[in-house]
Design a protein around this motif. Structure first.
Motif, mmCIF file in Angstrom:
data_model
loop_
_atom_site.group_PDB
_atom_site.id
_atom_site.type_symbol
_atom_site.label_atom_id
_atom_site.label_comp_id
_atom_site.label_asym_id
_atom_site.label_seq_id
_atom_site.Cartn_x
_atom_site.Cartn_y
_atom_site.Cartn_z
ATOM 1 N N ALA A 40 1.067 -1.226 -0.182
ATOM 2 C CA ALA A 40 0.085 -0.005 0.082
ATOM 3 C C ALA A 40 0.981 1.572 0.067
ATOM 4 C CB ALA A 40 -0.726 0.117 1.370
ATOM 5 N N GLY A 93 -7.044 13.188 4.724
ATOM 6 C CA GLY A 93 -5.753 12.830 3.026
ATOM 7 C C GLY A 93 -5.918 13.557 2.195
ATOM 8 N N ILE A 94 -4.746 12.945 0.662
ATOM 9 C CA ILE A 94 -5.602 13.475 -0.167
ATOM 10 C C ILE A 94 -6.821 12.556 -0.478
ATOM 11 C CG2 ILE A 94 -5.020 12.730 -2.535
ATOM 12 C CD1 ILE A 94 -1.679 13.694 -1.534
ATOM 13 N N ASP A 95 -7.352 11.230 -0.114
ATOM 14 C CA ASP A 95 -8.372 10.471 -0.834
ATOM 15 C C ASP A 95 -9.270 11.750 -0.474
ATOM 16 O OD1 ASP A 95 -6.738 8.256 -1.970
ATOM 17 O OD2 ASP A 95 -7.744 7.194 0.004
ATOM 18 N N TYR A 119 -3.830 5.764 -10.206
ATOM 19 C CA TYR A 119 -4.750 6.780 -8.693
ATOM 20 C C TYR A 119 -5.918 6.037 -8.721
ATOM 21 C CZ TYR A 119 -5.390 6.953 -3.692
ATOM 22 O OH TYR A 119 -5.227 5.886 -2.788
ATOM 23 N N TYR A 161 -6.200 14.837 -13.676
ATOM 24 C CA TYR A 161 -5.418 14.481 -12.550
ATOM 25 C C TYR A 161 -4.991 14.236 -12.680
ATOM 26 C CZ TYR A 161 -4.697 11.214 -8.958
ATOM 27 O OH TYR A 161 -3.628 10.822 -8.318
ATOM 28 N N SER A 163 -0.867 12.776 -11.459
ATOM 29 C CA SER A 163 0.162 12.274 -10.189
ATOM 30 C C SER A 163 1.340 12.303 -10.689
ATOM 31 C CB SER A 163 -0.512 10.847 -9.632
ATOM 32 O OG SER A 163 0.497 10.415 -8.911
ATOM 33 N N ASN A 167 1.699 6.611 -9.227
ATOM 34 C CA ASN A 167 1.722 5.619 -8.898
ATOM 35 C C ASN A 167 1.043 5.046 -9.915
ATOM 36 O OD1 ASN A 167 0.702 3.225 -6.926
ATOM 37 N ND2 ASN A 167 -0.607 4.494 -5.790
ATOM 38 N N ASP A 194 -1.328 15.462 -7.647
ATOM 39 C CA ASP A 194 -1.499 14.843 -6.968
ATOM 40 C C ASP A 194 0.234 14.660 -6.093
ATOM 41 O OD1 ASP A 194 -0.694 12.799 -4.666
ATOM 42 O OD2 ASP A 194 -2.516 11.781 -5.746
ATOM 43 N N ALA A 196 1.325 13.148 -3.879
ATOM 44 C CA ALA A 196 1.303 12.286 -2.538
ATOM 45 C C ALA A 196 2.820 11.542 -2.311
ATOM 46 C CB ALA A 196 1.080 10.900 -3.388
ATOM 47 N N TYR A 197 3.813 11.687 -3.414
ATOM 48 C CA TYR A 197 5.556 11.338 -3.031
ATOM 49 C C TYR A 197 6.517 11.640 -3.373
ATOM 50 C CZ TYR A 197 2.595 6.757 -3.408
ATOM 51 O OH TYR A 197 1.338 5.876 -3.083
ATOM 52 N N THR A 222 0.324 15.124 1.437
ATOM 53 C CA THR A 222 -0.116 14.479 2.464
ATOM 54 C C THR A 222 0.831 13.663 3.407
ATOM 55 O OG1 THR A 222 -1.190 11.674 2.348
ATOM 56 C CG2 THR A 222 0.659 12.175 0.980
ATOM 57 N N SER A 224 0.856 11.072 4.548
ATOM 58 C CA SER A 224 1.052 9.935 5.214
ATOM 59 C C SER A 224 2.226 8.741 4.531
ATOM 60 C CB SER A 224 -0.501 9.025 3.701
ATOM 61 O OG SER A 224 -2.055 9.113 3.819
ATOM 62 N N LYS A 225 2.630 9.280 3.318
ATOM 63 C CA LYS A 225 3.868 8.653 2.993
ATOM 64 C C LYS A 225 5.157 8.718 3.160
ATOM 65 C CE LYS A 225 1.070 7.277 0.445
ATOM 66 N NZ LYS A 225 0.479 5.660 -0.030
ATOM 67 N N ARG A 233 -4.921 10.368 8.484
ATOM 68 C CA ARG A 233 -5.324 10.888 7.328
ATOM 69 C C ARG A 233 -5.457 12.092 7.762
ATOM 70 N NH1 ARG A 233 -5.289 8.600 5.017
ATOM 71 N NH2 ARG A 233 -7.028 8.713 3.101
HETATM 72 C C1 LIG Z 1 -0.947 8.857 -6.142
HETATM 73 C C2 LIG Z 1 -1.498 8.709 -4.596
HETATM 74 N N1 LIG Z 1 -2.452 9.949 -4.635
HETATM 75 C C3 LIG Z 1 -3.320 9.787 -3.061
HETATM 76 C C4 LIG Z 1 -2.629 8.361 -1.789
HETATM 77 C C5 LIG Z 1 -3.865 8.648 -0.590
HETATM 78 O O1 LIG Z 1 -3.075 9.482 0.364
HETATM 79 P P1 LIG Z 1 -4.086 9.920 1.197
HETATM 80 O O2 LIG Z 1 -3.517 8.491 2.068
HETATM 81 O O3 LIG Z 1 -3.559 11.540 1.351
HETATM 82 O O4 LIG Z 1 -5.390 9.637 1.133
HETATM 83 C C6 LIG Z 1 -1.567 7.613 -2.354
HETATM 84 C C7 LIG Z 1 -1.835 5.992 -1.734
HETATM 85 O O5 LIG Z 1 -0.909 5.037 -2.286
HETATM 86 C C8 LIG Z 1 -1.646 7.569 -3.818
HETATM 87 O O6 LIG Z 1 -1.008 6.415 -4.207
#
Ligand SMILES: Cc1ncc(COP(=O)(O)O)c(C=O)c1O
Length: 369
Positions: A40, A93-95, A119, A161, A163, A167, A194, A196-197, A222, A224-225, A233
């Motif tokens: 994940a 979180g981004i989600d 994603y 969108y 990223s 991912n 996005d 995230a990374y 985020t 999260s990473k 979150r």
């Molecule tokens: C490209 C991308 N965006 C967002 C997320 C999730 O981010 P968050 O945990 O902030 O919702 C991920 C998680 O794998 C991701 O790969």
């Protein structure tokens, strides 16, 4: 008894499937835990010790509602990324923010554009609001900003969108390409970037700079990473103040919990820990690449905390390799559609976790034959 009340038309037409089946649910289904959890793209290192200390100190405050404006975190994030607090919105979180963006910008039937295999949570929210998803293929395992812009123009899209880094492939495009995309989309179309990374990126020129502003670009970051707080979150959206203020029309005002805000603020304050994490993740990427090569797989270049490995054949073959890894208690994942599905994807773990991968991958490949 009265009839069971029906759902509203848009959710009534949706399948009851969330974007990912999590490792806990997978483990329950098979009656056995995984030995290593590298599917994940979570951080396998613990967050900064400052986080645990801040949560301990703040634990008694759990009886209070959170600050719905997340003021302290918002101010700190604004300073960190080079913006005014009005340009930043903290979210679940981004989600969670993706869902709000879909709701803010997409009416039923309107179009959002993404890359085929990118994603999936973005897609989930687009479809969940009754909007229409248009996809363009990856090009050479990268997202293709020119094709995204062209499709957006053809379809009069409201959202695009991208990223970066990406991912599931771990690839990236230059900041110049992002900026060109923002100029090439139609009027009244928002580019969702996005990131995230982004903390893991080794090529500074590729990262969208601090303080970058375009009215039609919204950045998503985020905790999260790289900060290792996926379970808390917390993320943020950065954009034009009028667009950011739009979140106040629809957001879940207490969605980011008090302890999540406390944890994120502590993590953001520990730059030294972050630098150590980024260094260890880079070492983990190198080790994963070496493991892939030692087993005849091709590791793709990655700017993230995972390495996507080309298994050299088709999707059925890579799915079989993944199945054998899962059967040996290694939780990994793979991209969905062809041609990306010739690959498997494994996150950088600790030395001990990567020892397990080094031992298990050859067994899985032998089992597939
Ligand atoms: C490209 C991308 N965006 C967002 C997320 C999730 O981010 P968050 O945990 O902030 O919702 C991920 C998680 O794998 C991701 O790969």
């Amino acid at each position: 008894m009265a009839d069971l009340p029906s759902f509203a038309p848009i959710p009534a037409a949706l399948p009851a499937t969330v974007p990912f089946v999590g490792p806990e649910e997978m483990a329950r289904g098979r009656g056995r835990d995984f030995t290593v959890r590298l599917g994940a793209n979570e951080l396998t290192l613990p967050p900064s010790p400052a986080v645990a200390e801040a949560i301990r100190r703040g634990a008694a405050e759990a009886r209070w509602y959170p600050d719905s404006a997340a003021h302290d975190l918002r101010v700190a994030l604004a300073a960190h990324f080079g913006y005014a607090p009005e340009e930043v919105m903290v979210g679940e979180g981004i989600d969670g923010l993706l869902g709000l963006v879909a709701r803010l910008f997409l009416a039923p039937g309107q179009v959002a554009v993404t890359s085929l295999g990118a994603y999936p949570t973005f897609n989930y929210h687009v479809v969940g609001h009754g909007a229409r998803l248009e996809t363009v293929p990856y090009r050479g395992d990268r997202e293709d900003p020119e094709a995204l812009a062209a499709r957006a123009r053809e379809t009069g899209a409201r959202l695009v969108y991208l990223s970066n880094p990406d991912n599931p492939m771990g690839s990236w495009v230059s900041h110049a390409a992002v900026d060109t995309l923002a100029q090439a989309v139609p009027d009244d179309c928002l580019v969702l970037l996005d990131e995230a990374y982004a903390e893991f990126h080794t090529d500074a020129d590729a990262v969208t700079p601090r303080g970058y502003r375009r009215p039609n670009v919204m950045r998503l970051r985020t905790f999260s990473k790289a900060y290792g707080l996926a379970g808390m979150r917390v993320g943020c959206a950065i954009g034009h103040p009028e667009l950011v203020a739009g979140f106040d029309r629809i957001r879940n005002h207490f969605g980011v919990t008090r302890l999540s805000q406390i944890a994120a603020l502590a993590a953001l304050g520990d730059a030294e820990h972050l630098a150590g994490v980024v260094e260890r993740v880079a070492a983990g990427r190198a080790r994963l690449a070496a493991i892939a090569e030692a087993n005849g797989l091709v590791p793709l270049l990655s700017a993230t905390n995972f390495v996507t490995m080309d298994c050299g054949r088709d999707g059925d073959h890579a799915r079989a390799v993944l199945r054998e890894l899962l059967a040996r208690d290694v939780f990994a994942r793979m991209p969905g559609p062809a041609p990306l599905d010739r690959c498997i994807r494994i996150a950088t773990g600790t030395e001990a976790e990567l020892d397990v991968v080094a031992e298990t991958l050859p067994e899985a490949l032998r089992a597939v034959g």
